[in-house]
Design an enzyme around this catalytic site. Structure first.
Site, PDB file in Angstrom:
ATOM      1  N   SER A  17       0.819  -1.223   0.000  1.00  5.40           N
ATOM      2  CA  SER A  17       0.000   0.000   0.000  1.00  5.40           C
ATOM      3  C   SER A  17       0.847   1.266   0.000  1.00  5.40           C
ATOM      4  O   SER A  17       0.312   2.370  -0.073  1.00  5.40           O
ATOM      5  CB  SER A  17      -0.941   0.012   1.212  1.00  5.40           C
ATOM      6  OG  SER A  17      -0.208  -0.067   2.424  1.00  5.40           O
ATOM      7  N   ASP A  61       8.179  -5.559   9.970  1.00  4.31           N
ATOM      8  CA  ASP A  61       8.723  -6.756   9.336  1.00  4.31           C
ATOM      9  C   ASP A  61      10.025  -7.230   9.988  1.00  4.31           C
ATOM     10  O   ASP A  61      10.452  -8.372   9.756  1.00  4.31           O
ATOM     11  CB  ASP A  61       8.980  -6.509   7.849  1.00  4.31           C
ATOM     12  CG  ASP A  61       7.687  -6.488   7.042  1.00  4.31           C
ATOM     13  OD1 ASP A  61       6.604  -6.625   7.647  1.00  4.31           O
ATOM     14  OD2 ASP A  61       7.759  -6.324   5.806  1.00  4.31           O
ATOM     15  N   ASP A  62      10.660  -6.383  10.784  1.00  7.25           N
ATOM     16  CA  ASP A  62      11.878  -6.801  11.482  1.00  7.25           C
ATOM     17  C   ASP A  62      11.576  -7.618  12.739  1.00  7.25           C
ATOM     18  O   ASP A  62      12.502  -7.999  13.466  1.00  7.25           O
ATOM     19  CB  ASP A  62      12.731  -5.579  11.847  1.00  7.25           C
ATOM     20  CG  ASP A  62      13.486  -5.036  10.647  1.00  7.25           C
ATOM     21  OD1 ASP A  62      13.914  -5.852   9.811  1.00  7.25           O
ATOM     22  OD2 ASP A  62      13.621  -3.810  10.538  1.00  7.25           O
ATOM     23  N   ARG A  98       7.663  -7.237  -7.140  1.00  6.05           N
ATOM     24  CA  ARG A  98       8.818  -7.315  -6.239  1.00  6.05           C
ATOM     25  C   ARG A  98       9.595  -8.600  -6.465  1.00  6.05           C
ATOM     26  O   ARG A  98       9.011  -9.653  -6.727  1.00  6.05           O
ATOM     27  CB  ARG A  98       8.363  -7.246  -4.776  1.00  6.05           C
ATOM     28  CG  ARG A  98       7.736  -5.912  -4.399  1.00  6.05           C
ATOM     29  CD  ARG A  98       7.349  -5.899  -2.938  1.00  6.05           C
ATOM     30  NE  ARG A  98       6.807  -4.618  -2.542  1.00  6.05           N
ATOM     31  CZ  ARG A  98       6.345  -4.331  -1.321  1.00  6.05           C
ATOM     32  NH1 ARG A  98       6.401  -5.261  -0.378  1.00  6.05           N
ATOM     33  NH2 ARG A  98       5.869  -3.149  -1.045  1.00  6.05           N
TER      34      ARG A  98
END
Length: 260
Positions: free
Chosen positions: A18, A40-41, A175
């Protein structure tokens, strides 16, 4: 904000692809003393991830270490810095070419610089060299889901980015993949339709009229949860989103008084 807090945390959430990470990095570059924390870490080791439809599910709360997220946010509020032991894998991932022109970014930087100068509302909020209140931009796909309700008290300003299924799918499929603790992850065939989008719908439908995540947000929910979102509905371009976000943050941050 209490006297012990050294940072303001702004949460950027929304479906995968997004524009969260792109916006986070742009805000970091525009506001002085800003830094980024990535949800995400905080993924668990791949061996601990749940499976869904026969696939590893990276897009659910069970894949994240929520206690570590809270611990890091407490550290950020208390010290104004990222945890020293945080090794960011997300910063190794590319978000592609910046969709905002250098001219627009320069203009917004100048706008913020003026805002921080003596006599203006932002003076001494981010630029007091002795003990500044810093800006932490925290981006993540689940920040406003009920499954992360324990995280939300540690987010000071909440922003939700909206995206259509078609746009999210096109961006995610473009991606190459993602750096992980174990190496590199590339979406297997069908991952978006089997995991990403259904999980997003399930975790966020309560926020929307008729459970339609491409429809209208429920005013009662966004008001109660104090969530802001760019005007214009779905798939708002990044230049418009960034300009809106900069103005919103200047307005919100001006309400924080530097405490002695």
């Amino acid at each position: 904000m209490t006297a012990s807090r050294k940072a303001v945390v702004v949460g950027l959430s929304g479906c995968s692809s997004s524009g969260k990470t792109t916006l986070a990095r742009l805000l970091r570059d525009i506001f002085p003393s800003a830094f980024v924390l990535h949800e995400d870490d905080f993924y668990k080791a791949e061996i601990e991830l749940p499976k869904n439809n026969g696939l590893l599910d990276w897009d659910c709360a069970e894949s994240l270490s929520i206690p570590d997220i809270i611990k890091s946010l407490k550290h950020i509020h208390g010290s104004g810095t990222l945890p020293p032991d945080l090794d960011s894998k997300e910063d190794q991932n590319s978000v592609g070419e910046c969709p905002v022109s250098d001219t627009t970014v320069a203009e917004l930087k100048a706008r913020v610089k003026t805002w921080t100068e003596e006599g203006n509302a932002g003076h001494r909020i981010l630029t007091d060299t002795s003990d500044p209140i810093r800006l932490c931009v925290f981006d993540g796909f689940l920040l406003y889901s009920k499954s992360l309700i324990s995280v939300q008290p540690h987010i000071d300003i909440k922003i939700l980015l909206r995206v259509s299924y078609a746009k999210a799918k096109a961006r995610r499929e473009a991606r190459s993949g993602y750096v992980t603790l174990e190496g590199f992850w590339k979406d297997p065939p069908g991952y978006i339709d089997k995991i990403v989008w259904p999980n997003y719908v399930e975790d966020h439908k309560f926020m929307f009229e008729g459970d339609d995540v491409e429809g209208e947000l429920k005013k009662s929910v966004v008001d109660d949860w104090k969530i802001a979102f760019p005007p214009g509905g779905l798939d708002v371009d990044m230049t418009t989103t960034l300009t809106w976000a900069v103005e919103l943050l200047m307005e919100k941050l001006s309400g924080y008084v530097k405490l002695a």
